[in-house]
Design a protein around this motif. Structure first.
Motif, PDB file in Angstrom:
ATOM      1  N   GLU A 132       0.834  -1.204   0.000  1.00 18.06           N
ATOM      2  CA  GLU A 132       0.000   0.000   0.000  1.00 18.06           C
ATOM      3  C   GLU A 132       0.869   1.255   0.000  1.00 18.06           C
ATOM      4  OE1 GLU A 132      -3.838   2.064   2.214  1.00 18.06           O
ATOM      5  OE2 GLU A 132      -3.159   0.082   2.839  1.00 18.06           O
ATOM      6  N   ALA A 133       1.938   1.251   0.782  1.00 20.05           N
ATOM      7  CA  ALA A 133       2.855   2.394   0.787  1.00 20.05           C
ATOM      8  C   ALA A 133       3.454   2.610  -0.600  1.00 20.05           C
ATOM      9  CB  ALA A 133       3.964   2.171   1.813  1.00 20.05           C
ATOM     10  N   ALA A 134       3.784   1.524  -1.294  1.00 19.76           N
ATOM     11  CA  ALA A 134       4.344   1.643  -2.644  1.00 19.76           C
ATOM     12  C   ALA A 134       3.324   2.229  -3.615  1.00 19.76           C
ATOM     13  CB  ALA A 134       4.814   0.276  -3.136  1.00 19.76           C
ATOM     14  N   SER A 135       2.052   1.872  -3.467  1.00 25.46           N
ATOM     15  CA  SER A 135       1.027   2.403  -4.371  1.00 25.46           C
ATOM     16  C   SER A 135       0.835   3.906  -4.162  1.00 25.46           C
ATOM     17  CB  SER A 135      -0.301   1.662  -4.182  1.00 25.46           C
ATOM     18  OG  SER A 135      -0.956   2.054  -2.988  1.00 25.46           O
ATOM     19  N   THR A 136       0.924   4.364  -2.913  1.00 29.54           N
ATOM     20  CA  THR A 136       0.811   5.803  -2.671  1.00 29.54           C
ATOM     21  C   THR A 136       2.039   6.535  -3.200  1.00 29.54           C
ATOM     22  OG1 THR A 136       1.770   5.627  -0.450  1.00 29.54           O
ATOM     23  CG2 THR A 136      -0.616   5.449  -0.622  1.00 29.54           C
ATOM     24  N   ALA A 137       3.217   5.923  -3.084  1.00 25.07           N
ATOM     25  CA  ALA A 137       4.436   6.533  -3.625  1.00 25.07           C
ATOM     26  C   ALA A 137       4.356   6.644  -5.150  1.00 25.07           C
ATOM     27  CB  ALA A 137       5.663   5.724  -3.213  1.00 25.07           C
ATOM     28  N   ALA A 138       3.766   5.639  -5.798  1.00 27.05           N
ATOM     29  CA  ALA A 138       3.607   5.685  -7.252  1.00 27.05           C
ATOM     30  C   ALA A 138       2.699   6.841  -7.668  1.00 27.05           C
ATOM     31  CB  ALA A 138       3.048   4.362  -7.759  1.00 27.05           C
ATOM     32  N   PHE A 139       1.628   7.059  -6.914  1.00 28.18           N
ATOM     33  CA  PHE A 139       0.737   8.183  -7.189  1.00 28.18           C
ATOM     34  C   PHE A 139       1.492   9.501  -7.003  1.00 28.18           C
ATOM     35  CE2 PHE A 139      -3.737  10.018  -6.030  1.00 28.18           C
ATOM     36  CZ  PHE A 139      -3.698  10.808  -7.164  1.00 28.18           C
ATOM     37  N   ALA A 140       2.332   9.583  -5.972  1.00 32.10           N
ATOM     38  CA  ALA A 140       3.120  10.794  -5.744  1.00 32.10           C
ATOM     39  C   ALA A 140       4.030  11.089  -6.938  1.00 32.10           C
ATOM     40  CB  ALA A 140       3.944  10.651  -4.463  1.00 32.10           C
ATOM     41  N   LEU A 141       4.632  10.067  -7.512  1.00 24.93           N
ATOM     42  CA  LEU A 141       5.502  10.265  -8.669  1.00 24.93           C
ATOM     43  C   LEU A 141       4.721  10.790  -9.875  1.00 24.93           C
ATOM     44  CD1 LEU A 141       7.847   7.138  -8.476  1.00 24.93           C
ATOM     45  CD2 LEU A 141       8.453   9.538  -8.066  1.00 24.93           C
ATOM     46  N   LEU A 142       3.526  10.257 -10.080  1.00 26.16           N
ATOM     47  CA  LEU A 142       2.688  10.770 -11.170  1.00 26.16           C
ATOM     48  C   LEU A 142       2.400  12.258 -10.964  1.00 26.16           C
ATOM     49  CD1 LEU A 142       0.071   7.927 -11.761  1.00 26.16           C
ATOM     50  CD2 LEU A 142       1.749   8.773 -13.400  1.00 26.16           C
ATOM     51  N   ALA A 143       2.116  12.632  -9.711  1.00 27.98           N
ATOM     52  CA  ALA A 143       1.836  14.036  -9.424  1.00 27.98           C
ATOM     53  C   ALA A 143       3.046  14.916  -9.684  1.00 27.98           C
ATOM     54  CB  ALA A 143       1.376  14.188  -7.967  1.00 27.98           C
ATOM     55  N   VAL A 144       4.238  14.421  -9.337  1.00 27.58           N
ATOM     56  CA  VAL A 144       5.469  15.194  -9.537  1.00 27.58           C
ATOM     57  C   VAL A 144       5.654  15.551 -11.003  1.00 27.58           C
ATOM     58  CG1 VAL A 144       7.991  15.072  -9.501  1.00 27.58           C
ATOM     59  CG2 VAL A 144       6.681  14.350  -7.501  1.00 27.58           C
ATOM     60  N   PHE A 145       5.455  14.602 -11.872  1.00 30.37           N
ATOM     61  CA  PHE A 145       5.810  14.788 -13.277  1.00 30.37           C
ATOM     62  C   PHE A 145       4.655  15.270 -14.158  1.00 30.37           C
ATOM     63  CE2 PHE A 145       9.004  11.670 -11.813  1.00 30.37           C
ATOM     64  CZ  PHE A 145      10.153  12.400 -12.114  1.00 30.37           C
ATOM     65  N   LEU A 146       3.401  14.995 -13.744  1.00 28.13           N
ATOM     66  CA  LEU A 146       2.294  15.239 -14.668  1.00 28.13           C
ATOM     67  C   LEU A 146       1.235  16.215 -14.160  1.00 28.13           C
ATOM     68  CD1 LEU A 146       1.786  11.590 -15.982  1.00 28.13           C
ATOM     69  CD2 LEU A 146       2.995  13.472 -17.098  1.00 28.13           C
ATOM     70  N   PHE A 147       1.235  16.530 -12.870  1.00 29.48           N
ATOM     71  CA  PHE A 147       0.245  17.481 -12.361  1.00 29.48           C
ATOM     72  C   PHE A 147       0.721  18.908 -12.617  1.00 29.48           C
ATOM     73  CE2 PHE A 147      -2.420  15.133  -8.936  1.00 29.48           C
ATOM     74  CZ  PHE A 147      -2.648  14.098  -9.823  1.00 29.48           C
ATOM     75  N   PRO A 148      -0.221  19.842 -12.788  1.00 29.27           N
ATOM     76  CA  PRO A 148       0.175  21.250 -12.936  1.00 29.27           C
ATOM     77  C   PRO A 148       0.740  21.784 -11.632  1.00 29.27           C
ATOM     78  CG  PRO A 148      -2.201  21.076 -12.698  1.00 29.27           C
ATOM     79  CD  PRO A 148      -1.682  19.668 -12.825  1.00 29.27           C
ATOM     80  N   ARG A 149       1.646  22.743 -11.737  1.00 28.37           N
ATOM     81  CA  ARG A 149       2.217  23.344 -10.535  1.00 28.37           C
ATOM     82  C   ARG A 149       1.169  24.214  -9.861  1.00 28.37           C
ATOM     83  NH1 ARG A 149       7.429  22.298  -9.939  1.00 28.37           N
ATOM     84  NH2 ARG A 149       8.516  21.461 -11.761  1.00 28.37           N
ATOM     85  N   GLY A 150       1.337  24.420  -8.545  1.00 29.02           N
ATOM     86  CA  GLY A 150       0.357  25.164  -7.759  1.00 29.02           C
ATOM     87  C   GLY A 150       0.130  26.550  -8.304  1.00 29.02           C
TER      88      GLY A 150
END
Length: 405
Positions: free
Chosen positions: A187-205
Protein backbone atom coordinates in the motif's frame (compact mmCIF):
# COMPACT_ATOMS: atom_id res chain seq x y z
CA UNK A 1 -8.42 32.16 -23.19
CA UNK A 2 -7.93 28.77 -21.48
CA UNK A 3 -8.34 25.37 -23.08
CA UNK A 4 -11.39 24.76 -20.90
CA UNK A 5 -12.99 28.00 -22.09
CA UNK A 6 -12.29 26.95 -25.68
CA UNK A 7 -14.01 23.64 -25.03
CA UNK A 8 -17.00 25.39 -23.44
CA UNK A 9 -17.39 27.57 -26.53
CA UNK A 10 -17.42 24.45 -28.71
CA UNK A 11 -20.21 22.88 -26.69
CA UNK A 12 -22.95 24.07 -29.01
CA UNK A 13 -21.20 22.44 -31.98
CA UNK A 14 -21.01 19.00 -30.36
CA UNK A 15 -23.65 16.30 -30.02
CA UNK A 16 -25.85 16.51 -26.96
CA UNK A 17 -24.11 14.51 -24.30
CA UNK A 18 -20.38 14.17 -23.87
CA UNK A 19 -19.67 10.47 -24.34
CA UNK A 20 -17.00 8.45 -22.56
CA UNK A 21 -14.52 8.24 -25.43
CA UNK A 22 -15.06 11.86 -26.46
CA UNK A 23 -14.49 12.96 -22.88
CA UNK A 24 -11.31 10.91 -22.55
CA UNK A 25 -9.95 12.25 -25.85
CA UNK A 26 -10.66 15.82 -24.76
CA UNK A 27 -9.15 15.55 -21.27
CA UNK A 28 -5.69 17.07 -20.79
CA UNK A 29 -2.72 15.08 -19.47
CA UNK A 30 -3.12 16.16 -15.81
CA UNK A 31 -6.66 14.76 -15.69
CA UNK A 32 -5.60 11.45 -17.23
CA UNK A 33 -2.69 11.30 -14.78
CA UNK A 34 -5.09 11.90 -11.91
CA UNK A 35 -7.43 9.11 -13.03
CA UNK A 36 -4.47 6.73 -13.42
CA UNK A 37 -3.05 7.75 -10.05
CA UNK A 38 -6.35 7.26 -8.25
CA UNK A 39 -6.74 3.81 -9.83
CA UNK A 40 -3.23 2.77 -8.74
CA UNK A 41 -3.84 4.17 -5.29
CA UNK A 42 -7.25 2.49 -4.91
CA UNK A 43 -5.93 -0.88 -6.05
CA UNK A 44 -3.48 -0.68 -3.15
CA UNK A 45 -5.87 0.64 -0.51
CA UNK A 46 -5.98 -2.04 2.19
CA UNK A 47 -5.52 -0.17 5.47
CA UNK A 48 -9.15 0.39 6.46
CA UNK A 49 -10.49 -2.91 5.12
CA UNK A 50 -7.94 -5.01 7.02
CA UNK A 51 -7.40 -2.84 10.10
CA UNK A 52 -9.65 -4.85 12.42
CA UNK A 53 -8.19 -8.18 11.31
CA UNK A 54 -4.65 -6.81 11.58
CA UNK A 55 -5.14 -5.48 15.10
CA UNK A 56 -6.84 -8.59 16.43
CA UNK A 57 -4.07 -10.71 14.87
CA UNK A 58 -1.56 -8.57 16.80
CA UNK A 59 -3.31 -9.26 20.11
CA UNK A 60 -5.60 -6.26 20.48
CA UNK A 61 -9.23 -6.89 21.46
CA UNK A 62 -12.13 -6.60 19.04
CA UNK A 63 -13.33 -3.57 21.01
CA UNK A 64 -9.96 -1.86 20.66
CA UNK A 65 -9.94 -2.60 16.94
CA UNK A 66 -13.43 -1.14 16.61
CA UNK A 67 -12.36 2.07 18.32
CA UNK A 68 -9.35 2.26 16.02
CA UNK A 69 -11.67 2.05 13.03
CA UNK A 70 -13.70 4.93 14.46
CA UNK A 71 -10.52 6.96 14.97
CA UNK A 72 -9.60 6.29 11.35
CA UNK A 73 -13.00 7.65 10.29
CA UNK A 74 -12.50 10.79 12.38
CA UNK A 75 -9.09 11.30 10.79
CA UNK A 76 -10.68 10.87 7.38
CA UNK A 77 -13.13 13.74 7.98
CA UNK A 78 -10.38 16.01 9.35
CA UNK A 79 -8.17 15.20 6.37
CA UNK A 80 -10.88 16.11 3.88
CA UNK A 81 -11.50 19.47 5.56
CA UNK A 82 -7.80 20.22 5.82
CA UNK A 83 -7.29 19.10 2.23
CA UNK A 84 -9.93 21.56 1.02
CA UNK A 85 -8.08 24.49 2.61
CA UNK A 86 -4.67 23.27 1.41
CA UNK A 87 -5.93 22.67 -2.11
CA UNK A 88 -7.10 26.28 -2.47
CA UNK A 89 -3.83 27.64 -1.12
CA UNK A 90 -1.23 25.28 -2.59
CA UNK A 91 -2.87 23.75 -5.64
CA UNK A 92 -3.36 20.07 -6.55
CA UNK A 93 0.29 19.12 -7.10
CA UNK A 94 1.75 20.09 -3.67
CA UNK A 95 -1.37 18.87 -1.86
CA UNK A 96 -1.25 15.48 -3.56
CA UNK A 97 2.48 15.17 -2.89
CA UNK A 98 1.96 15.96 0.80
CA UNK A 99 -0.92 13.46 0.98
CA UNK A 100 0.73 10.58 -0.84
CA UNK A 101 4.28 11.04 0.50
CA UNK A 102 2.93 11.39 4.03
CA UNK A 103 0.84 8.26 3.62
CA UNK A 104 3.77 6.29 2.20
CA UNK A 105 5.79 7.12 5.31
CA UNK A 106 3.03 6.59 7.86
CA UNK A 107 1.40 3.40 6.54
CA UNK A 108 4.20 0.93 7.37
CA UNK A 109 4.74 2.58 10.76
CA UNK A 110 1.74 0.75 12.21
CA UNK A 111 3.61 -2.53 11.72
CA UNK A 112 6.23 -1.56 14.28
CA UNK A 113 4.06 -0.10 17.05
CA UNK A 114 2.77 -2.17 19.95
CA UNK A 115 1.36 0.42 22.36
CA UNK A 116 -2.35 1.01 21.79
CA UNK A 117 -2.27 4.84 22.16
CA UNK A 118 0.59 5.06 19.64
CA UNK A 119 -1.34 2.86 17.22
CA UNK A 120 -4.39 5.12 17.52
CA UNK A 121 -2.29 8.20 16.76
CA UNK A 122 -0.86 6.61 13.60
CA UNK A 123 -4.28 5.33 12.53
CA UNK A 124 -5.72 8.85 12.85
CA UNK A 125 -2.80 10.35 10.91
CA UNK A 126 -3.13 7.76 8.16
CA UNK A 127 -6.86 8.49 7.91
CA UNK A 128 -6.12 12.20 7.53
CA UNK A 129 -3.14 12.06 5.16
CA UNK A 130 -4.71 9.58 2.75
CA UNK A 131 -7.64 11.98 2.23
CA UNK A 132 -5.79 15.29 1.95
CA UNK A 133 -5.55 15.11 -1.84
CA UNK A 134 -9.21 14.41 -2.59
CA UNK A 135 -10.67 17.97 -2.55
CA UNK A 136 -7.77 19.28 -4.63
CA UNK A 137 -8.15 16.34 -7.02
CA UNK A 138 -11.85 17.06 -7.49
CA UNK A 139 -11.07 20.75 -8.02
CA UNK A 140 -8.46 19.84 -10.62
CA UNK A 141 -10.99 17.69 -12.48
CA UNK A 142 -13.33 20.67 -12.61
CA UNK A 143 -10.81 23.33 -13.62
CA UNK A 144 -9.23 21.20 -16.36
CA UNK A 145 -12.49 19.88 -17.82
CA UNK A 146 -15.02 21.77 -19.92
CA UNK A 147 -18.29 22.44 -18.12
CA UNK A 148 -20.34 20.21 -20.41
CA UNK A 149 -18.03 17.25 -19.69
CA UNK A 150 -17.84 17.55 -15.90
CA UNK A 151 -20.54 15.06 -14.98
CA UNK A 152 -18.98 12.47 -17.27
CA UNK A 153 -15.45 13.09 -15.96
CA UNK A 154 -16.72 12.71 -12.38
CA UNK A 155 -18.47 9.50 -13.45
CA UNK A 156 -15.11 8.25 -14.79
CA UNK A 157 -13.49 9.32 -11.52
CA UNK A 158 -16.09 7.31 -9.60
CA UNK A 159 -15.54 4.35 -11.94
CA UNK A 160 -11.81 4.10 -11.25
CA UNK A 161 -12.54 4.42 -7.53
CA UNK A 162 -15.16 1.66 -7.69
CA UNK A 163 -12.95 -0.66 -9.74
CA UNK A 164 -10.11 -0.14 -7.28
CA UNK A 165 -12.34 -0.53 -4.23
CA UNK A 166 -13.83 -3.74 -5.64
CA UNK A 167 -10.48 -5.27 -6.56
CA UNK A 168 -8.36 -4.16 -3.57
CA UNK A 169 -9.89 -6.52 -0.96
CA UNK A 170 -9.18 -9.49 -3.26
CA UNK A 171 -5.59 -8.40 -3.78
CA UNK A 172 -5.33 -7.77 -0.05
CA UNK A 173 -6.44 -11.31 0.75
CA UNK A 174 -3.60 -12.66 -1.40
CA UNK A 175 -1.07 -10.40 0.33
CA UNK A 176 -2.33 -11.19 3.84
CA UNK A 177 -1.81 -14.88 3.08
CA UNK A 178 1.88 -13.99 2.93
CA UNK A 179 2.05 -11.39 5.72
CA UNK A 180 0.57 -8.12 6.96
CA UNK A 181 4.01 -6.58 6.48
CA UNK A 182 3.73 -7.17 2.74
CA UNK A 183 0.16 -5.83 2.72
CA UNK A 184 1.03 -2.44 4.16
CA UNK A 185 4.35 -2.07 2.33
CA UNK A 186 2.53 -2.67 -0.96
CA UNK A 187 0.00 0.00 0.00
CA UNK A 188 2.85 2.39 0.79
CA UNK A 189 4.34 1.64 -2.64
CA UNK A 190 1.03 2.40 -4.37
CA UNK A 191 0.81 5.80 -2.67
CA UNK A 192 4.44 6.53 -3.63
CA UNK A 193 3.61 5.68 -7.25
CA UNK A 194 0.74 8.18 -7.19
CA UNK A 195 3.12 10.79 -5.74
CA UNK A 196 5.50 10.27 -8.67
CA UNK A 197 2.69 10.77 -11.17
CA UNK A 198 1.84 14.04 -9.42
CA UNK A 199 5.47 15.19 -9.54
CA UNK A 200 5.81 14.79 -13.28
CA UNK A 201 2.29 15.24 -14.67
CA UNK A 202 0.25 17.48 -12.36
CA UNK A 203 0.17 21.25 -12.94
CA UNK A 204 2.22 23.34 -10.53
CA UNK A 205 0.36 25.16 -7.76
CA UNK A 206 -1.47 28.28 -8.77
CA UNK A 207 -1.21 31.69 -7.23
CA UNK A 208 -2.82 32.38 -3.90
CA UNK A 209 -5.15 35.32 -3.82
CA UNK A 210 -6.09 37.38 -0.78
CA UNK A 211 -9.57 35.88 -0.94
CA UNK A 212 -8.08 32.39 -0.67
CA UNK A 213 -6.19 33.34 2.50
CA UNK A 214 -9.19 34.58 4.43
CA UNK A 215 -12.02 32.94 6.25
CA UNK A 216 -11.26 29.21 6.28
CA UNK A 217 -14.62 27.52 5.71
CA UNK A 218 -16.65 30.57 6.73
CA UNK A 219 -17.29 31.64 3.11
CA UNK A 220 -18.55 28.15 2.34
CA UNK A 221 -20.93 28.09 5.30
CA UNK A 222 -22.11 31.60 4.44
CA UNK A 223 -23.54 30.16 1.22
CA UNK A 224 -26.91 29.17 2.70
CA UNK A 225 -28.05 27.31 -0.39
CA UNK A 226 -24.86 25.26 -0.46
CA UNK A 227 -25.19 24.33 3.22
CA UNK A 228 -28.50 22.71 2.31
CA UNK A 229 -26.70 20.76 -0.39
CA UNK A 230 -24.14 19.67 2.24
CA UNK A 231 -27.01 18.39 4.40
CA UNK A 232 -28.35 16.50 1.38
CA UNK A 233 -24.92 14.96 0.78
CA UNK A 234 -24.71 13.80 4.40
CA UNK A 235 -28.21 12.30 4.36
CA UNK A 236 -27.54 10.56 1.05
CA UNK A 237 -24.47 8.80 2.42
CA UNK A 238 -26.03 8.16 5.84
CA UNK A 239 -28.78 6.11 4.15
CA UNK A 240 -26.65 4.62 1.39
CA UNK A 241 -24.07 3.14 3.77
CA UNK A 242 -26.69 0.98 5.49
CA UNK A 243 -25.94 -1.68 2.88
CA UNK A 244 -22.77 -2.50 4.86
CA UNK A 245 -24.29 -1.93 8.30
CA UNK A 246 -27.91 -3.03 8.56
CA UNK A 247 -28.38 -5.08 5.39
CA UNK A 248 -26.19 -8.03 6.51
CA UNK A 249 -28.03 -8.12 9.87
CA UNK A 250 -31.41 -7.99 8.15
CA UNK A 251 -30.54 -10.81 5.75
CA UNK A 252 -29.16 -12.94 8.56
CA UNK A 253 -32.32 -12.42 10.63
CA UNK A 254 -34.41 -13.31 7.57
CA UNK A 255 -32.71 -16.72 7.58
CA UNK A 256 -30.59 -16.14 4.49
CA UNK A 257 -27.05 -17.49 4.21
CA UNK A 258 -24.07 -15.14 4.07
CA UNK A 259 -23.69 -15.97 0.39
CA UNK A 260 -26.90 -14.06 -0.34
CA UNK A 261 -25.42 -10.93 1.21
CA UNK A 262 -22.29 -11.35 -0.90
CA UNK A 263 -24.56 -11.71 -3.93
CA UNK A 264 -26.22 -8.36 -3.13
CA UNK A 265 -22.81 -6.68 -2.97
CA UNK A 266 -21.86 -8.25 -6.28
CA UNK A 267 -25.18 -7.20 -7.84
CA UNK A 268 -24.58 -3.59 -6.78
CA UNK A 269 -21.03 -3.65 -8.10
CA UNK A 270 -22.15 -5.12 -11.42
CA UNK A 271 -24.84 -2.48 -11.91
CA UNK A 272 -22.57 0.43 -10.99
CA UNK A 273 -19.53 -0.62 -13.02
CA UNK A 274 -21.47 -1.69 -16.12
CA UNK A 275 -24.20 0.95 -16.30
CA UNK A 276 -23.11 4.19 -14.59
CA UNK A 277 -21.30 5.68 -17.58
CA UNK A 278 -24.17 4.80 -19.91
CA UNK A 279 -26.74 6.37 -17.59
CA UNK A 280 -24.53 9.44 -17.13
CA UNK A 281 -24.69 10.11 -20.89
CA UNK A 282 -28.42 10.69 -20.35
CA UNK A 283 -28.42 12.47 -16.99
CA UNK A 284 -25.55 14.89 -17.66
CA UNK A 285 -27.77 17.06 -19.89
CA UNK A 286 -30.50 17.40 -17.27
CA UNK A 287 -30.82 20.08 -14.56
CA UNK A 288 -28.72 19.01 -11.59
CA UNK A 289 -31.40 19.21 -8.92
CA UNK A 290 -33.86 17.14 -10.97
CA UNK A 291 -31.24 14.42 -11.35
CA UNK A 292 -30.39 14.55 -7.65
CA UNK A 293 -34.09 14.42 -6.72
CA UNK A 294 -34.59 11.34 -8.89
CA UNK A 295 -31.67 9.69 -7.14
CA UNK A 296 -33.16 10.41 -3.72
CA UNK A 297 -36.55 9.00 -4.75
CA UNK A 298 -34.90 5.77 -5.94
CA UNK A 299 -32.81 5.59 -2.76
CA UNK A 300 -35.93 5.97 -0.61
CA UNK A 301 -37.81 3.33 -2.61
CA UNK A 302 -34.93 0.86 -2.60
CA UNK A 303 -34.41 0.93 1.15
CA UNK A 304 -38.16 0.92 1.83
CA UNK A 305 -38.50 -2.32 -0.17
CA UNK A 306 -36.21 -4.02 2.34
CA UNK A 307 -38.89 -3.45 4.99
CA UNK A 308 -41.35 -5.85 3.36
CA UNK A 309 -41.30 -9.49 4.42
CA UNK A 310 -40.90 -10.90 0.92
CA UNK A 311 -37.81 -12.96 1.55
CA UNK A 312 -34.99 -12.79 -0.97
CA UNK A 313 -37.25 -11.03 -3.51
CA UNK A 314 -37.36 -7.89 -1.33
CA UNK A 315 -33.60 -7.85 -0.97
CA UNK A 316 -32.93 -8.30 -4.68
CA UNK A 317 -35.54 -5.70 -5.69
CA UNK A 318 -34.35 -3.20 -3.09
CA UNK A 319 -30.70 -3.64 -4.10
CA UNK A 320 -31.49 -3.09 -7.78
CA UNK A 321 -33.45 0.10 -7.03
CA UNK A 322 -30.92 1.76 -4.70
CA UNK A 323 -28.13 0.76 -7.09
CA UNK A 324 -30.02 2.68 -9.78
CA UNK A 325 -30.15 5.59 -7.32
CA UNK A 326 -26.37 5.47 -7.08
CA UNK A 327 -25.74 5.55 -10.82
CA UNK A 328 -28.40 8.21 -11.48
CA UNK A 329 -27.61 10.65 -8.69
CA UNK A 330 -24.00 9.86 -7.78
CA UNK A 331 -22.07 11.58 -10.62
CA UNK A 332 -24.22 14.71 -10.41
CA UNK A 333 -23.95 14.98 -6.62
CA UNK A 334 -20.17 14.62 -6.83
CA UNK A 335 -19.85 17.10 -9.71
CA UNK A 336 -22.20 19.73 -8.28
CA UNK A 337 -19.67 21.49 -5.96
CA UNK A 338 -17.67 22.44 -9.05
CA UNK A 339 -20.72 24.35 -10.31
CA UNK A 340 -21.63 26.00 -7.03
CA UNK A 341 -18.14 27.13 -5.95
CA UNK A 342 -16.41 30.41 -6.74
CA UNK A 343 -13.08 29.64 -8.41
CA UNK A 344 -10.99 30.76 -5.43
CA UNK A 345 -12.94 28.47 -3.07
CA UNK A 346 -13.24 25.43 -5.31
CA UNK A 347 -11.19 23.05 -3.15
CA UNK A 348 -12.95 24.16 0.03
CA UNK A 349 -16.38 23.61 -1.50
CA UNK A 350 -15.19 20.17 -2.57
CA UNK A 351 -13.65 19.53 0.86
CA UNK A 352 -16.86 20.43 2.66
CA UNK A 353 -18.93 18.10 0.45
CA UNK A 354 -16.46 15.24 0.82
CA UNK A 355 -16.26 15.78 4.58
CA UNK A 356 -20.04 15.37 4.75
CA UNK A 357 -19.61 12.17 2.75
CA UNK A 358 -16.99 10.97 5.23
CA UNK A 359 -19.11 11.95 8.23
CA UNK A 360 -22.03 10.00 6.80
CA UNK A 361 -19.89 6.88 6.43
CA UNK A 362 -18.81 7.23 10.09
CA UNK A 363 -22.18 7.99 11.71
CA UNK A 364 -24.43 6.01 9.36
CA UNK A 365 -23.39 2.51 10.47
CA UNK A 366 -23.43 3.42 14.18
CA UNK A 367 -26.90 4.95 14.08
CA UNK A 368 -28.24 2.38 11.63
CA UNK A 369 -27.26 -0.63 13.71
CA UNK A 370 -28.62 1.03 16.88
CA UNK A 371 -31.97 1.64 15.17
CA UNK A 372 -32.07 -1.91 13.81
CA UNK A 373 -31.48 -3.35 17.26
CA UNK A 374 -34.23 -1.12 18.65
CA UNK A 375 -37.05 -1.58 16.13
CA UNK A 376 -36.03 -4.20 13.55
CA UNK A 377 -37.32 -4.25 9.93
CA UNK A 378 -39.42 -1.02 10.16
CA UNK A 379 -36.10 0.82 10.29
CA UNK A 380 -35.99 0.56 6.49
CA UNK A 381 -39.05 2.81 6.23
CA UNK A 382 -37.31 5.32 8.50
CA UNK A 383 -34.38 5.29 6.08
CA UNK A 384 -36.83 5.84 3.23
CA UNK A 385 -38.32 8.89 4.94
CA UNK A 386 -34.82 10.14 5.74
CA UNK A 387 -34.00 9.95 2.03
CA UNK A 388 -37.01 12.13 1.28
CA UNK A 389 -35.69 14.67 3.79
CA UNK A 390 -32.45 14.60 1.79
CA UNK A 391 -34.43 15.18 -1.39
CA UNK A 392 -35.95 18.31 0.16
CA UNK A 393 -32.53 19.64 1.15
CA UNK A 394 -31.13 18.97 -2.32
CA UNK A 395 -34.12 20.53 -4.06
CA UNK A 396 -33.81 23.83 -2.20
CA UNK A 397 -30.02 23.70 -1.96
CA UNK A 398 -29.19 23.18 -5.64
CA UNK A 399 -29.63 25.92 -8.20
CA UNK A 400 -32.92 25.80 -10.06
CA UNK A 401 -31.94 26.44 -13.66
CA UNK A 402 -28.30 25.33 -13.80
CA UNK A 403 -27.10 22.24 -15.56
CA UNK A 404 -23.76 20.60 -15.07
CA UNK A 405 -23.32 20.18 -18.83
Amino acid sequence: MTAVQDQDQQQQQEPAGAGVLATLRATPTPVRALLAGVLVNQLGTFFQAYLVLFMTARGFSAGQAGWALGVYGAGLVVGLLAGGALGDRLGPRPTTLLSMAGSAVLLPTVLYLHQYPAVLVIVALVGATTQLFRPAAAAMLATHTAKHRRVMIFALYRLVQNVGATTAPLLGAVLVAVSYDLLYWVEAASTAAFALLAVFLFPRGGTESAAQQRGGYRPVLADRRYTLFLAAMFINVFVYVQYVAVLPLAMRDAGLATGWYAAMLSLNGLIVISLELLVTKLTQRRPARWVAATGFVLLALGHSLYGFQWGVVAFVAGTVVWSLAEIVGGPTMFAYPALAAPEELLSRYQGAAQAMYGLGTVLGPVCGVALWLAIGPPVWWIFGLTSLAGLTAAWFGMRRAERLS
